[in-house]
Design a protein around this motif. Sequence first.
Motif, PDB file in Angstrom:
ATOM      1  N   ASP A  67      46.733  68.922  77.900  1.00 46.73           N
ATOM      2  CA  ASP A  67      45.784  69.329  76.875  1.00 46.73           C
ATOM      3  C   ASP A  67      44.479  69.826  77.474  1.00 46.73           C
ATOM      4  N   ARG A  68      44.576  70.654  78.492  1.00 47.15           N
ATOM      5  CA  ARG A  68      43.370  71.295  79.018  1.00 47.15           C
ATOM      6  C   ARG A  68      43.249  72.659  78.350  1.00 47.15           C
ATOM      7  N   GLY A  69      42.764  72.650  77.089  1.00 42.62           N
ATOM      8  CA  GLY A  69      42.691  73.878  76.326  1.00 42.62           C
ATOM      9  C   GLY A  69      44.054  74.227  75.734  1.00 42.62           C
ATOM     10  N   GLU A  70      44.209  75.477  75.345  1.00 45.45           N
ATOM     11  CA  GLU A  70      45.462  75.951  74.763  1.00 45.45           C
ATOM     12  C   GLU A  70      46.544  76.016  75.839  1.00 45.45           C
ATOM     13  N   PRO A  71      47.752  75.457  75.561  1.00 47.33           N
ATOM     14  CA  PRO A  71      48.838  75.532  76.555  1.00 47.33           C
ATOM     15  C   PRO A  71      49.186  76.981  76.907  1.00 47.33           C
ATOM     16  N   ARG A  72      49.684  77.176  78.108  1.00 46.33           N
ATOM     17  CA  ARG A  72      50.093  78.508  78.545  1.00 46.33           C
ATOM     18  C   ARG A  72      51.153  79.085  77.599  1.00 46.33           C
ATOM     19  N   HIS A  73      51.026  80.381  77.288  1.00 44.00           N
ATOM     20  CA  HIS A  73      51.979  81.008  76.377  1.00 44.00           C
ATOM     21  C   HIS A  73      53.406  80.934  76.914  1.00 44.00           C
ATOM     22  N   TRP A  74      53.568  81.160  78.215  1.00 46.83           N
ATOM     23  CA  TRP A  74      54.926  81.180  78.756  1.00 46.83           C
ATOM     24  C   TRP A  74      55.592  79.817  78.641  1.00 46.83           C
ATOM     25  N   LEU A  75      54.782  78.751  78.708  1.00 48.33           N
ATOM     26  CA  LEU A  75      55.346  77.415  78.605  1.00 48.33           C
ATOM     27  C   LEU A  75      55.787  77.133  77.164  1.00 48.33           C
ATOM     28  N   LYS A  76      54.979  77.564  76.198  1.00 46.93           N
ATOM     29  CA  LYS A  76      55.361  77.406  74.794  1.00 46.93           C
ATOM     30  C   LYS A  76      56.612  78.227  74.493  1.00 46.93           C
TER      31      LYS A  76
END
Length: 519
Positions: A448-457
């Motif tokens: 939860d360091r900011g918004e998760p990386r898009h590729w991980l989502k």
Amino acid sequence: MEIDTTPALAARRDEREVHARSIDWPIFLISGGFFVLFLVAALCNLSWLSTVVDTAFGWATRVFGFYWQVLTLATFAVSLAIAFSKLGRVKLGGAAQVPSNSTFNWVVIIMCALLAGGGAFWAAAEPLMHFMSPPPFFGAAPRTQAGAVAALAQSFLHWGFLAWAVLGSLLAIVLMHLHFDRGLPLAPRTLLYPLFGARALKGPIATLADATSIIAVAAGTIGPIGFLGLQIAYVLHSVWAVPDTVVTQALVILAVTVIFTSACIAGLEGLRFVCKIHVWLMLGLAAYLYVFGPTAFLTSVFFQAFATHVVDFVQTAMYRGDDKWLNAWTLFYWGWFIGYAPMMAIYVAKVSRGRTIRELVVLLSIAAPVITMLWFTLVGGAGIGIELASPGSVVSHGSLPEALLLGVAQALPLRNLISALFLFLSFFSVVTNGGSMAYTIAMAMSGDRGEPRHWLKIFWAIGMGLVGAVLITMGSGGVSALQSFIVITAVPVSILILPSLWDAVRIARTMAIEQGVDR
């Protein structure tokens, strides 16, 4: 007893070193690798895999079943005790923190994420299945008024106070304090910090806590994705004569995966948008069912079933009389919900900053369960009421869960339109659940360091859809094996969440002192 904050500061430095990279690669490889191995095993020998899962399932319920019953009951009791004491006034996420969502949006995104995994699918099926084969505790005759009350009362137990309480109340209190106030990661491992200190944040303890929690919630999410393909293909074939083939099922899963992946990429705003579609559709159908369904029966049976549920609450929660029935129903649900609990609590913590403990517990442990009971009464109760008045009009469509939901819809006025709306509801239930859980897994992996990386989502959203699509090519057996596996993962997860019974109380007292609530 206060939580020692000095080790927490040191732990924060350790955590920054451990998470210098964007994600925790060991957790990623273990959890992602599990599903690859599961698919390989299913493709090579599904019969062997199902046997192994069933054997492990039986061992888990036999050894841990009583413990899970006590754990869910204790979690509910402790959450109420904290909420309705002076500790309930403690604000989570900082005394000066303003709620990050309006009350309506907050209720919507929590209700949809937590109820969506099975609420649309089982709201008709479970009450009707209990109506035709009453739960042994009640001893009611099948297909009778007494059987109707028993069926709904048993459904209320499985989807009511205990289920909702274990999904986030005490765990969210622990996580929100340690994350927002102490700077520890918003991940399952943090639940063990009060017990093990900095050792819980790295090494085998952290890996086991995070990996089992992620595998459990992903397995529990893939199950509804797979069953959605089977359900919609079945209804399309039954009502509109669309061929019920693997291609149709796969296209349904592809569509739902594309939508919940898009919502997940958009972040909390995207998830909030699909949740609103889901909740307004659910409210519209609920109103229609009450007005055009057996209104008088629905009104009376809800209060009778609710009163029965409350009077027999402890006895039904601790029922041990029929092992086979218990494993198939209550212990399966408890394993499912316990397996979901850490990741659901992370999601609740993410969207609940600025709320008080009392607000959180009242929503999760009281309001949401009652809303769920009303929904089960309107959908399943409507089917039971129609069946009592005209035997065979609902169950003639079949005894499978997807057939029972279709039977309810087809017994109402404007039956094809209502069938279509229930399909959309099931579709968006899986969209909200799949998107929320893919987002939460990505968030837990990145601390939860900011918004998760898009590729991980994207990886987790598409990955869960892909696994569901592959498993349905083998029929419902592959999906059922994976969904049953969540009960096995509940064994370590149930140990992980046990300390919250006392840690939540200690932490609430610590926050009360810090915020001056104790004065």
